[in-house]
Motif scaffolding. Structure first.
Motif, short mmCIF file in Angstrom:
data_model
loop_
_atom_site.label_atom_id
_atom_site.label_comp_id
_atom_site.label_asym_id
_atom_site.label_seq_id
_atom_site.Cartn_x
_atom_site.Cartn_y
_atom_site.Cartn_z
N TYR A 1 36.34 43.59 33.36
CA TYR A 1 35.46 43.45 34.52
C TYR A 1 34.02 43.31 34.05
CZ TYR A 1 33.24 44.66 38.99
OH TYR A 1 32.49 44.67 40.13
N SER B 1 40.06 46.93 31.04
CA SER B 1 39.76 45.76 31.87
C SER B 1 38.54 45.02 31.32
CB SER B 1 39.50 46.18 33.32
OG SER B 1 38.16 46.57 33.51
N THR C 1 42.34 49.84 38.75
CA THR C 1 42.16 49.64 37.31
C THR C 1 40.97 48.72 37.01
OG1 THR C 1 43.74 47.82 37.33
CG2 THR C 1 44.60 50.02 36.82
N ARG C 2 40.26 48.30 38.04
CA ARG C 2 39.13 47.36 37.85
C ARG C 2 38.13 47.88 36.83
NH1 ARG C 2 36.13 45.72 43.05
NH2 ARG C 2 37.95 44.38 43.19
N CYS D 1 34.97 44.12 28.20
CA CYS D 1 36.30 44.49 27.71
C CYS D 1 36.20 45.68 26.76
CB CYS D 1 36.94 43.32 26.96
SG CYS D 1 37.08 41.83 27.95
#
Length: 166
Positions: A46, A44, A38-39, A50
């Motif tokens: 990451y 996420s 799910t990175r 967002c």
């Protein structure tokens, strides 16, 4: 026999010294390891992104993980190209790396190739070619292994695994 071993050792050393060890199976394996992660999902955060699509970040991270040269918008900061840029078969960013060749025929695709689906409006989509008619890409909820859409225009790039400097 000793001569063949010596030649293999020399080639391996040159391969490591010149960063020519990146193979299509390494790119594919690196992408495959991330299936269900799910990175790079939409939700996420990451890389502080967002609620943003991150398929291009996924491809960039996969290529980086195996030591492949990656296209950049800027040489002085983190700036991977977007999915629509991967979808441009004349992309100066991709071509300027000197490490990718455009694969004009869909039937010539191979595992480890980058496949992009440009959108006239929006950001497009990009992933890594897998087995059969499938590809691996970051989607809304996770990295998925899905069928390549047959009804969408696509652009395929192949990393030049043995080209000097790639």
């Amino acid at each position: 026999m000793d001569r063949i071993l010596l030649i293999c050792l020399i080639f391996s050393t040159l391969c490591i010294m010149q960063s020519q060890c990146v193979s299509k199976s390494q790119i594919w394996s690196a992408a495959k390891r991330e299936i269900s992660s799910t990175r790079w999902s939409l939700k996420s955060c990451y890389r502080d992104l967002c609620n943003r699509n991150k398929c291009n970040i996924f491809v960039d991270d996969v290529l980086a993980s195996v030591g492949a040269k990656r296209p950049r918008r800027s040489s002085w900061r983190y700036s991977p190209i977007g999915a629509n840029e991967w979808g441009n078969s004349n992309s100066a960013y991709v071509l300027d790396t000197g490490c990718y060749e455009h694969v004009p025929e869909f039937t010539d695709r191979q595992i480890g190739d980058v496949i992009a689906f440009p959108f006239p409006q929006g950001s497009g989509h990009v992933g890594i070619v897998s087995v059969d008619t499938r590809y691996i890409s970051a989607r809304e909820k996770m990295v998925e292994h899905k069928a390549i859409p047959s009804d969408r225009k696509n652009t395929i790039w192949r990393y030049q695994y043995t080209k000097n400097g790639c």
